[in-house]
Scaffold this motif. Structure first.
Motif, mmCIF file in Angstrom:
data_model
loop_
_atom_site.group_PDB
_atom_site.id
_atom_site.type_symbol
_atom_site.label_atom_id
_atom_site.label_comp_id
_atom_site.label_asym_id
_atom_site.label_seq_id
_atom_site.Cartn_x
_atom_site.Cartn_y
_atom_site.Cartn_z
ATOM 1 N N LEU A 256 0.830 -1.215 0.000
ATOM 2 C CA LEU A 256 0.000 0.000 0.000
ATOM 3 C C LEU A 256 0.859 1.258 0.000
ATOM 4 C CD1 LEU A 256 -2.909 -0.908 2.445
ATOM 5 C CD2 LEU A 256 -3.049 -0.557 -0.012
ATOM 6 N N CYS A 257 1.938 1.254 0.783
ATOM 7 C CA CYS A 257 2.834 2.416 0.815
ATOM 8 C C CYS A 257 3.493 2.629 -0.544
ATOM 9 C CB CYS A 257 3.909 2.239 1.895
ATOM 10 S SG CYS A 257 3.274 2.432 3.564
ATOM 11 N N ASP A 258 3.943 1.513 -1.175
ATOM 12 C CA ASP A 258 4.531 1.630 -2.511
ATOM 13 C C ASP A 258 3.511 2.185 -3.504
ATOM 14 O OD1 ASP A 258 6.914 0.647 -1.601
ATOM 15 O OD2 ASP A 258 6.552 -1.428 -2.280
ATOM 16 N N GLU A 259 2.277 1.678 -3.427
ATOM 17 C CA GLU A 259 1.211 2.142 -4.324
ATOM 18 C C GLU A 259 0.915 3.624 -4.069
ATOM 19 O OE1 GLU A 259 -1.395 1.576 -7.450
ATOM 20 O OE2 GLU A 259 0.009 0.115 -6.645
ATOM 21 N N ALA A 260 0.898 3.988 -2.791
ATOM 22 C CA ALA A 260 0.628 5.386 -2.443
ATOM 23 C C ALA A 260 1.737 6.286 -2.959
ATOM 24 C CB ALA A 260 0.482 5.527 -0.930
ATOM 25 N N SER A 261 2.986 5.852 -2.834
ATOM 26 C CA SER A 261 4.078 6.692 -3.322
ATOM 27 C C SER A 261 4.043 6.817 -4.843
ATOM 28 C CB SER A 261 5.437 6.172 -2.845
ATOM 29 O OG SER A 261 5.680 4.897 -3.377
ATOM 30 N N LYS B 35 1.175 9.295 -5.528
ATOM 31 C CA LYS B 35 1.189 10.447 -4.632
ATOM 32 C C LYS B 35 0.752 11.719 -5.348
ATOM 33 C CE LYS B 35 4.146 12.762 -1.304
ATOM 34 N NZ LYS B 35 5.474 12.827 -0.719
ATOM 35 N N GLY B 36 1.249 11.968 -6.542
ATOM 36 C CA GLY B 36 0.889 13.173 -7.302
ATOM 37 C C GLY B 36 -0.580 13.174 -7.691
ATOM 38 N N VAL B 37 -1.088 12.006 -8.103
ATOM 39 C CA VAL B 37 -2.488 11.884 -8.501
ATOM 40 C C VAL B 37 -3.381 12.148 -7.293
ATOM 41 C CG1 VAL B 37 -4.244 10.298 -9.370
ATOM 42 C CG2 VAL B 37 -1.955 10.296 -10.379
ATOM 43 N N TRP B 38 -3.019 11.552 -6.160
ATOM 44 C CA TRP B 38 -3.819 11.770 -4.949
ATOM 45 C C TRP B 38 -3.762 13.218 -4.510
ATOM 46 C CZ3 TRP B 38 -2.576 6.965 -1.406
ATOM 47 C CH2 TRP B 38 -3.172 5.837 -1.968
ATOM 48 N N ARG B 39 -2.571 13.820 -4.627
ATOM 49 C CA ARG B 39 -2.434 15.228 -4.250
ATOM 50 C C ARG B 39 -3.373 16.061 -5.118
ATOM 51 N NH1 ARG B 39 -2.183 17.711 -0.298
ATOM 52 N NH2 ARG B 39 -0.593 16.333 0.440
ATOM 53 N N GLN B 40 -3.383 15.744 -6.430
ATOM 54 C CA GLN B 40 -4.268 16.469 -7.345
ATOM 55 C C GLN B 40 -5.730 16.235 -6.967
ATOM 56 O OE1 GLN B 40 -3.539 18.708 -9.684
ATOM 57 N NE2 GLN B 40 -5.707 19.015 -10.019
ATOM 58 N N MET B 41 -6.052 14.981 -6.641
ATOM 59 C CA MET B 41 -7.427 14.667 -6.252
ATOM 60 C C MET B 41 -7.798 15.420 -4.966
ATOM 61 S SD MET B 41 -7.579 10.579 -7.123
ATOM 62 C CE MET B 41 -8.935 10.323 -6.038
ATOM 63 N N LEU B 42 -6.875 15.456 -4.009
ATOM 64 C CA LEU B 42 -7.149 16.174 -2.759
ATOM 65 C C LEU B 42 -7.294 17.679 -3.017
ATOM 66 C CD1 LEU B 42 -4.790 14.336 -0.228
ATOM 67 C CD2 LEU B 42 -7.292 14.226 -0.355
ATOM 68 N N ASP B 43 -6.452 18.217 -3.914
ATOM 69 C CA ASP B 43 -6.574 19.642 -4.273
ATOM 70 C C ASP B 43 -7.916 19.907 -4.956
ATOM 71 O OD1 ASP B 43 -4.103 20.118 -3.193
ATOM 72 O OD2 ASP B 43 -3.038 20.174 -5.127
#
Length: 135
Positions: free
Chosen positions: A23-28, A31-39
């Protein structure tokens, strides 16, 4: 614990660790996609809050306008009622004055009629009006 239970717990612990690492590897990786989604999520929340604020402001303005309209309608009705009452009072006073003038005219006519009747009675009875006036 027995030996089997300890091995099962270690295997399960290793499985959880491997799963957490994956999960950590997948998250890393994402990370940019999630950051964009969170933004995007934060921007959407901000836009919704802004629209709610605009809607609340618009609703408040509409409520204030309705209150002003109601107040204006009440004032208009009060003015109309006062005007109608004033007109009724003026009409009543005018009618009263007409009736008072008619009553005065009737009283004058009655006094004249009485004087004529008295003069006719005096004339028929032979009373001299001059002597009666001087007496």
């Amino acid at each position: 614990f027995g030996e089997e239970q300890v091995r099962a717990l270690r295997a399960q612990s290793q499985s959880f660790k491997d799963h957490a690492d994956a999960l950590c590897d997948e998250a890393s990786k994402h990370k940019g996609v999630w950051r964009q989604m969170l933004d995007d999520l934060a921007a959407t929340r901000h836009q919704i809050a802004s629209e709610r604020s605009d809607n609340a402001r618009e609703h408040a303005q509409m409520s204030e306008q309705r209150a002003r309209d109601i107040d204006e309608a009440e004032e208009r009705h009060k003015r109309e009622a006062k005007d109608a009452a004033r007109e009724r009072t003026e009409a009543f006073n005018a009618e009263r004055e007409v009736l008072a003038a008619q009553k005065a005219a009737d009283a004058h006519k009655l006094a004249v009629d009485r004087a004529e009747i008295k003069a006719n009675m005096d004339f028929k009875c032979g009373v001299d009006p001059v002597k009666r006036f001087l007496a």
